[in-house]
Design a protein around this motif. Structure first.
Motif, PDB file in Angstrom:
ATOM      1  N   VAL A 169      -7.912  16.253 -15.246  1.00 32.04           N
ATOM      2  CA  VAL A 169      -8.205  15.572 -13.910  1.00 32.04           C
ATOM      3  C   VAL A 169      -7.229  16.140 -12.748  1.00 32.04           C
ATOM      4  N   ASN A 170      -6.114  16.432 -13.090  1.00 32.33           N
ATOM      5  CA  ASN A 170      -5.214  17.289 -12.078  1.00 32.33           C
ATOM      6  C   ASN A 170      -5.688  18.672 -11.801  1.00 32.33           C
ATOM      7  N   GLN A 171      -6.316  19.415 -12.704  1.00 32.12           N
ATOM      8  CA  GLN A 171      -6.826  20.530 -12.418  1.00 32.12           C
ATOM      9  C   GLN A 171      -8.110  20.406 -11.586  1.00 32.12           C
ATOM     10  N   SER A 172      -8.785  19.421 -11.754  1.00 33.35           N
ATOM     11  CA  SER A 172     -10.050  19.231 -10.792  1.00 33.35           C
ATOM     12  C   SER A 172      -9.803  18.823  -9.430  1.00 33.35           C
ATOM     13  N   LEU A 173      -8.986  18.027  -9.354  1.00 32.77           N
ATOM     14  CA  LEU A 173      -8.082  17.903  -8.285  1.00 32.77           C
ATOM     15  C   LEU A 173      -7.562  18.894  -7.451  1.00 32.77           C
ATOM     16  N   GLY A 174      -6.736  19.773  -8.004  1.00 28.66           N
ATOM     17  CA  GLY A 174      -6.270  20.868  -7.508  1.00 28.66           C
ATOM     18  C   GLY A 174      -7.456  21.952  -6.979  1.00 28.66           C
ATOM     19  N   LYS A 175      -8.334  21.852  -7.758  1.00 28.14           N
ATOM     20  CA  LYS A 175      -9.586  22.851  -7.285  1.00 28.14           C
ATOM     21  C   LYS A 175     -10.280  22.356  -5.969  1.00 28.14           C
ATOM     22  N   GLU A 176     -10.203  21.189  -5.749  1.00 28.76           N
ATOM     23  CA  GLU A 176     -11.046  20.875  -4.783  1.00 28.76           C
ATOM     24  C   GLU A 176     -10.310  20.388  -3.502  1.00 28.76           C
ATOM     25  N   VAL A 177      -9.023  20.076  -3.713  1.00 33.29           N
ATOM     26  CA  VAL A 177      -8.081  19.914  -2.376  1.00 33.29           C
ATOM     27  C   VAL A 177      -7.978  20.969  -1.409  1.00 33.29           C
ATOM     28  N   ASP A 178      -7.599  20.694  -0.146  1.00 32.12           N
ATOM     29  CA  ASP A 178      -7.382  21.752   0.670  1.00 32.12           C
ATOM     30  C   ASP A 178      -5.984  22.187   0.829  1.00 32.12           C
ATOM     31  N   ALA A 179      -4.850  21.195   0.332  1.00 28.46           N
ATOM     32  CA  ALA A 179      -3.606  21.517   0.166  1.00 28.46           C
ATOM     33  C   ALA A 179      -3.064  20.847  -1.154  1.00 28.46           C
ATOM     34  N   ALA A 180      -2.225  21.488  -1.770  1.00 27.04           N
ATOM     35  CA  ALA A 180      -1.450  20.706  -2.876  1.00 27.04           C
ATOM     36  C   ALA A 180       0.017  21.053  -2.593  1.00 27.04           C
ATOM     37  N   PHE A 181       0.782  19.983  -3.094  1.00 25.39           N
ATOM     38  CA  PHE A 181       2.286  20.131  -3.107  1.00 25.39           C
ATOM     39  C   PHE A 181       2.781  19.735  -4.588  1.00 25.39           C
ATOM     40  N   LEU A 182       3.934  20.539  -5.142  1.00 25.72           N
ATOM     41  CA  LEU A 182       4.690  19.950  -6.154  1.00 25.72           C
ATOM     42  C   LEU A 182       6.005  19.513  -5.653  1.00 25.72           C
ATOM     43  N   SER A 210      -0.326  12.249  -7.840  1.00 21.31           N
ATOM     44  CA  SER A 210      -0.595  12.276  -9.256  1.00 21.31           C
ATOM     45  C   SER A 210       0.617  12.880  -9.979  1.00 21.31           C
ATOM     46  N   ASN A 211       0.792  12.307 -11.335  1.00 22.06           N
ATOM     47  CA  ASN A 211       1.597  12.729 -11.885  1.00 22.06           C
ATOM     48  C   ASN A 211       1.422  14.225 -12.672  1.00 22.06           C
ATOM     49  N   GLU A 212       2.526  14.845 -12.449  1.00 27.90           N
ATOM     50  CA  GLU A 212       2.272  16.250 -13.344  1.00 27.90           C
ATOM     51  C   GLU A 212       2.631  15.993 -14.764  1.00 27.90           C
ATOM     52  N   VAL A 213       1.759  15.886 -15.583  1.00 26.19           N
ATOM     53  CA  VAL A 213       1.755  15.370 -17.229  1.00 26.19           C
ATOM     54  C   VAL A 213       2.147  16.369 -18.247  1.00 26.19           C
ATOM     55  N   GLY A 214       2.196  17.855 -17.701  1.00 27.58           N
ATOM     56  CA  GLY A 214       2.105  18.906 -18.609  1.00 27.58           C
ATOM     57  C   GLY A 214       3.586  19.223 -18.849  1.00 27.58           C
ATOM     58  N   THR A 250       1.750  16.267  -6.387  1.00 27.23           N
ATOM     59  CA  THR A 250       1.958  16.037  -7.730  1.00 27.23           C
ATOM     60  C   THR A 250       3.495  16.237  -8.201  1.00 27.23           C
ATOM     61  N   GLY A 251       3.726  15.687  -9.382  1.00 21.48           N
ATOM     62  CA  GLY A 251       5.268  15.982  -9.768  1.00 21.48           C
ATOM     63  C   GLY A 251       5.768  15.038 -10.864  1.00 21.48           C
ATOM     64  N   GLY A 252       6.922  14.922 -11.273  1.00 25.71           N
ATOM     65  CA  GLY A 252       7.233  13.878 -12.343  1.00 25.71           C
ATOM     66  C   GLY A 252       7.684  12.837 -11.995  1.00 25.71           C
ATOM     67  N   PHE A 270       7.048  11.514  -0.391  1.00 28.20           N
ATOM     68  CA  PHE A 270       6.445  12.466   0.491  1.00 28.20           C
ATOM     69  C   PHE A 270       5.099  12.344   0.949  1.00 28.20           C
ATOM     70  N   ALA A 271       4.182  11.783   0.142  1.00 22.01           N
ATOM     71  CA  ALA A 271       2.767  11.531   0.539  1.00 22.01           C
ATOM     72  C   ALA A 271       2.763  10.793   1.683  1.00 22.01           C
TER      73      ALA A 271
END
Length: 190
Positions: free
Chosen positions: A167-180, A143-147, A3-5, A13-14
């Motif tokens: 949606v981002n919160q849901s993804l963040g909870k489920e994924v094994d790794a997350a990057f900003l 995903s775009n960081e919208v906040g 995620t990011g702007g 990066f992905a």
């Protein structure tokens, strides 16, 4: 999850996380460029992709792709466009194809109707995530960081920004790794 702007470098990066020689399915969710500027954005993404990767342009039935495509990984770019396109798909199902009518009907949505629409969107994402969990293929979601940006001026845009945030919160909870990703610099946050 990456995620990011806007223009933060999250897609690049992905892509860098994947082997350019591997069998990869790039799920492009921005299926219809609305203008020349968006067409140029799409072209930049296409040029950067490995020629060995296959591309699936869709925002519907994503969960089915995990059964249909035998690949080492799926790169879904991006959750924000998928959610937006899926939202308008739901609106077309309810109100027809005329965007003027859709805009008028959106303006009249009650809080209860908005909650129902958000539930449909989150259910679709749940299907995608559960299908990915059952698959032997890796899933990377951009995903775009919208906040972090400007607060939208109207109530509908603020509501939809909140939906994207959920949606981002849901993804963040489920994924094994997350990057900003900020200014092209990825930071592991999970």
């Amino acid at each position: 999850m990456i995620t990011g702007g806007a223009r933060s470098g999250k897609s690049a990066f992905a892509e860098s996380l994947l082997d350019t020689e591997a069998k990869i399915n790039y799920i492009a969710t921005n299926c219809t460029a609305q203008d020349e500027e968006m067409e140029n954005r799409v072209l930049l993404h296409q040029k950067r992709r490995s020629k060995n990767w296959q591309t699936t342009e869709t925002f519907l039935d994503i969960a089915d792709l995990f059964q249909q495509k035998q690949v080492s990984a799926h790169l879904l770019d991006c959750a924000t466009m998928l959610t937006t396109n899926f939202f308008f798909h739901l609106m077309k199902e309810r109100f027809g194809e005329d965007f003027k009518v859709i805009d008028e009907e959106i303006a009249k949505l009650s809080e209860s109707e908005k909650a129902d629409i958000e539930a449909e969107i989150l259910t679709e994402w749940h299907k995608i995530l559960m299908a990915a969990r059952k698959s032997s293929s890796q899933l990377i979601v951009v995903s775009n960081e919208v906040g972090l940006g400007i607060v939208p001026e109207n109530s509908f845009s603020r509501w939809f920004r909140d939906v994207l945030g959920h949606v981002n919160q849901s993804l963040g909870k489920e994924v094994d790794a997350a990057f900003l990703v900020i200014a092209g610099i990825p930071m592991k946050i999970k």
